[in-house]
Design a protein around this motif. Structure first.
Motif, PDB file in Angstrom:
ATOM      1  N   ASP A   1       0.866  -1.185   0.000  1.00 48.67           N
ATOM      2  CA  ASP A   1       0.000   0.000   0.000  1.00 48.67           C
ATOM      3  C   ASP A   1       0.898   1.229   0.000  1.00 48.67           C
ATOM      4  N   ASP A   2       0.522   2.271  -0.744  1.00 47.36           N
ATOM      5  CA  ASP A   2       1.379   3.461  -0.822  1.00 47.36           C
ATOM      6  C   ASP A   2       1.164   4.418   0.345  1.00 47.36           C
ATOM      7  N   GLU A   3       0.163   4.155   1.205  1.00 47.26           N
ATOM      8  CA  GLU A   3      -0.047   4.983   2.401  1.00 47.26           C
ATOM      9  C   GLU A   3       0.705   4.355   3.576  1.00 47.26           C
ATOM     10  N   ILE A   4       1.765   5.031   4.030  1.00 46.14           N
ATOM     11  CA  ILE A   4       2.621   4.464   5.085  1.00 46.14           C
ATOM     12  C   ILE A   4       1.832   4.224   6.371  1.00 46.14           C
TER      13      ILE A   4
ATOM     14  N   ALA B   1       5.547  -3.382   1.507  1.00 47.47           N
ATOM     15  CA  ALA B   1       6.127  -2.562   0.446  1.00 47.47           C
ATOM     16  C   ALA B   1       5.207  -1.364   0.234  1.00 47.47           C
ATOM     17  N   THR B   2       5.791  -0.189  -0.034  1.00 47.34           N
ATOM     18  CA  THR B   2       4.986   1.017  -0.231  1.00 47.34           C
ATOM     19  C   THR B   2       4.944   1.452  -1.701  1.00 47.34           C
ATOM     20  N   THR B   3       5.590   0.676  -2.586  1.00 51.74           N
ATOM     21  CA  THR B   3       5.458   0.914  -4.024  1.00 51.74           C
ATOM     22  C   THR B   3       5.309  -0.433  -4.721  1.00 51.74           C
ATOM     23  N   PRO B   4       4.618  -0.471  -5.852  1.00 55.98           N
ATOM     24  CA  PRO B   4       4.481  -1.721  -6.592  1.00 55.98           C
ATOM     25  C   PRO B   4       5.832  -2.302  -7.019  1.00 55.98           C
ATOM     26  N   GLN B   5       6.759  -1.430  -7.394  1.00 55.46           N
ATOM     27  CA  GLN B   5       8.067  -1.925  -7.839  1.00 55.46           C
ATOM     28  C   GLN B   5       8.833  -2.579  -6.696  1.00 55.46           C
ATOM     29  N   ASP B   6       8.761  -1.986  -5.520  1.00 49.77           N
ATOM     30  CA  ASP B   6       9.405  -2.583  -4.348  1.00 49.77           C
ATOM     31  C   ASP B   6       8.807  -3.951  -4.053  1.00 49.77           C
ATOM     32  N   ALA B   7       7.484  -4.055  -4.188  1.00 48.38           N
ATOM     33  CA  ALA B   7       6.803  -5.340  -3.967  1.00 48.38           C
ATOM     34  C   ALA B   7       7.287  -6.380  -4.977  1.00 48.38           C
ATOM     35  N   LEU B   8       7.384  -5.979  -6.240  1.00 52.23           N
ATOM     36  CA  LEU B   8       7.869  -6.893  -7.287  1.00 52.23           C
ATOM     37  C   LEU B   8       9.284  -7.359  -7.000  1.00 52.23           C
ATOM     38  N   ASP B   9      10.149  -6.425  -6.610  1.00 53.60           N
ATOM     39  CA  ASP B   9      11.551  -6.762  -6.322  1.00 53.60           C
ATOM     40  C   ASP B   9      11.655  -7.740  -5.159  1.00 53.60           C
ATOM     41  N   ARG B  10      10.905  -7.479  -4.091  1.00 48.71           N
ATOM     42  CA  ARG B  10      10.926  -8.360  -2.918  1.00 48.71           C
ATOM     43  C   ARG B  10      10.426  -9.762  -3.281  1.00 48.71           C
ATOM     44  N   PHE B  11       9.339  -9.778  -4.048  1.00 48.12           N
ATOM     45  CA  PHE B  11       8.728 -11.048  -4.416  1.00 48.12           C
ATOM     46  C   PHE B  11       9.658 -11.856  -5.335  1.00 48.12           C
ATOM     47  N   ALA B  12      10.289 -11.181  -6.294  1.00 49.69           N
ATOM     48  CA  ALA B  12      11.143 -11.859  -7.266  1.00 49.69           C
ATOM     49  C   ALA B  12      12.368 -12.501  -6.622  1.00 49.69           C
ATOM     50  N   LEU B  13      12.841 -11.924  -5.519  1.00 49.24           N
ATOM     51  CA  LEU B  13      14.016 -12.477  -4.833  1.00 49.24           C
ATOM     52  C   LEU B  13      13.747 -13.878  -4.301  1.00 49.24           C
ATOM     53  N   ASN B  14      12.519 -14.115  -3.813  1.00 50.38           N
ATOM     54  CA  ASN B  14      12.191 -15.427  -3.243  1.00 50.38           C
ATOM     55  C   ASN B  14      10.676 -15.651  -3.308  1.00 50.38           C
TER      56      ASN B  14
ATOM     57  N   GLN C   1       2.205   4.643 -10.331  1.00 47.05           N
ATOM     58  CA  GLN C   1       3.010   3.798 -11.228  1.00 47.05           C
ATOM     59  C   GLN C   1       2.257   2.566 -11.733  1.00 47.05           C
ATOM     60  N   MET C   2       1.499   1.929 -10.865  1.00 45.07           N
ATOM     61  CA  MET C   2       0.903   0.648 -11.245  1.00 45.07           C
ATOM     62  C   MET C   2      -0.314   0.351 -10.363  1.00 45.07           C
ATOM     63  N   THR C   3      -1.403  -0.105 -10.970  1.00 43.82           N
ATOM     64  CA  THR C   3      -2.580  -0.479 -10.165  1.00 43.82           C
ATOM     65  C   THR C   3      -2.337  -1.826  -9.481  1.00 43.82           C
TER      66      THR C   3
ATOM     67  N   VAL D   1      -4.194  -4.377  -9.760  1.00 48.98           N
ATOM     68  CA  VAL D   1      -4.459  -5.441 -10.738  1.00 48.98           C
ATOM     69  C   VAL D   1      -3.224  -5.692 -11.598  1.00 48.98           C
ATOM     70  N   LYS D   2      -2.583  -4.610 -12.063  1.00 43.61           N
ATOM     71  CA  LYS D   2      -1.378  -4.761 -12.894  1.00 43.61           C
ATOM     72  C   LYS D   2      -0.260  -5.432 -12.105  1.00 43.61           C
ATOM     73  N   LEU D   3      -0.102  -5.021 -10.842  1.00 44.36           N
ATOM     74  CA  LEU D   3       0.897  -5.657  -9.981  1.00 44.36           C
ATOM     75  C   LEU D   3       0.588  -7.143  -9.826  1.00 44.36           C
ATOM     76  N   SER D   4      -0.679  -7.461  -9.631  1.00 42.82           N
ATOM     77  CA  SER D   4      -1.079  -8.867  -9.479  1.00 42.82           C
ATOM     78  C   SER D   4      -0.704  -9.689 -10.704  1.00 42.82           C
ATOM     79  N   GLU D   5      -0.927  -9.117 -11.888  1.00 44.50           N
ATOM     80  CA  GLU D   5      -0.578  -9.825 -13.128  1.00 44.50           C
ATOM     81  C   GLU D   5       0.913 -10.112 -13.197  1.00 44.50           C
ATOM     82  N   LYS D   6       1.716  -9.130 -12.802  1.00 39.28           N
ATOM     83  CA  LYS D   6       3.171  -9.300 -12.849  1.00 39.28           C
ATOM     84  C   LYS D   6       3.648 -10.329 -11.813  1.00 39.28           C
ATOM     85  N   LEU D   7       3.013 -10.325 -10.638  1.00 37.55           N
ATOM     86  CA  LEU D   7       3.375 -11.305  -9.607  1.00 37.55           C
ATOM     87  C   LEU D   7       3.024 -12.720 -10.069  1.00 37.55           C
ATOM     88  N   MET D   8       1.867 -12.851 -10.732  1.00 37.98           N
ATOM     89  CA  MET D   8       1.445 -14.177 -11.198  1.00 37.98           C
ATOM     90  C   MET D   8       2.261 -14.668 -12.393  1.00 37.98           C
TER      91      MET D   8
END
Length: 254
Positions: A140-143, A163-176, A191-193, A195-202
């Motif tokens: 969520d982008d609201e701290i 994670a407070t940005t979608p990109q940070d979430a993607l980076d964390r997820f991709a590591l493990n 930067q990203m909704t 839904v878009k983040l969900s697609e990239k994670l999947m």
């Protein structure tokens, strides 16, 4: 209350300050009538939410309750918050006003009619809030929301990374990717909704269950969530009981 307090927190984000909430009984008579012309005289409960932030410019203060009006950066707010607050107050026969001085702060004052007589006691079955021990990635982008939800989930036994940005979430997820049992993400972010983040994670891990949080029912419903491959969706503001139940349903389906 959550919306007004989060707005106050946002206003004081750069400088720090003091958030004050007061509740008192007031008698609406001649002295207060001019401030609340749409209310009848009588007994009211007054709730005031004050901050010591930079204040609101007099050029825009008359517009703050308009739908979609916002002074936040793109992606930081929908502009629906104060419009929704105004609607809730009005629907409960109340009134809301704002007083602000540049450089000194802002106060929102709400008056609700004082209920007469005692409230009826309703029998309610208290269900135990389900717990767990799995690992959750919360985005969520609201701290302030991230910190609140992290504490809430940890009290239920879950291990939580945020994670407070979608990109940070993607980076964390991709590591493990296999480290996480569930991802919960906000819908509206810069930067990203969600839904878009969900697609990239999947794309990284197709079987990862994802829950999307949204404040607008038009964006996601049960049918849309299913079409998008989401495990579930949660309406904001987040309820600990409903969210905990949804989490367990999703995780127990695995």
């Amino acid at each position: 209350m959550m919306n007004l307090c989060i707005n106050a927190s946002y206003a004081m984000e750069q400088t720090g300050g003091k958030l004050t909430i007061t509740v008192e009984n007031v008698l609406l008579g001649n002295s207060l009538a001019k401030d609340y012309p749409d209310l009848k005289s009588g007994k009211y409960v007054k709730i005031a939410v004050s901050d010591t932030g930079p204040g609101i410019d007099s050029k825009i203060i008359d517009r703050i309750f308009e739908p979609y009006f916002t002074t936040k950066e793109i992606g930081k707010g929908s502009g629906m918050g104060l419009a929704v607050v105004h609607g809730i107050v009005k629907s409960h026969s109340g009134s809301i006003k704002v007083d602000s001085t540049l450089g000194k702060g802002t106060q929102f004052s709400i008056l609700f009619p004082l209920a007469q007589g005692k409230a009826a006691v309703e029998a309610e079955t208290i269900q135990e809030i389900p717990r767990g021990s799995e690992t959750i990635l919360f985005v969520d982008d609201e701290i302030s929301i991230v910190n609140m939800v992290k504490r809430m989930f940890e009290r239920l036994g879950y291990k939580v990374q945020t994670a407070t940005t979608p990109q940070d979430a993607l980076d964390r997820f991709a590591l493990n990717p296999d480290h996480f049992d569930l991802v919960i993400t906000d819908m509206t972010m810069p930067q990203m909704t969600g839904v878009k983040l969900s697609e990239k994670l999947m794309e990284i891990r197709p079987d990862i269950p994802i829950i999307v949080c949204t404040g607008h029912s038009a964006l996601v419903d049960e049918e849309k969530a299913k079409e998008l491959g989401l495990a579930a969706y949660i309406m904001k503001p987040i309820s600990i009981r409903e969210t905990a139940q949804t989490i367990r349903k999703v995780l127990d389906r695995k």
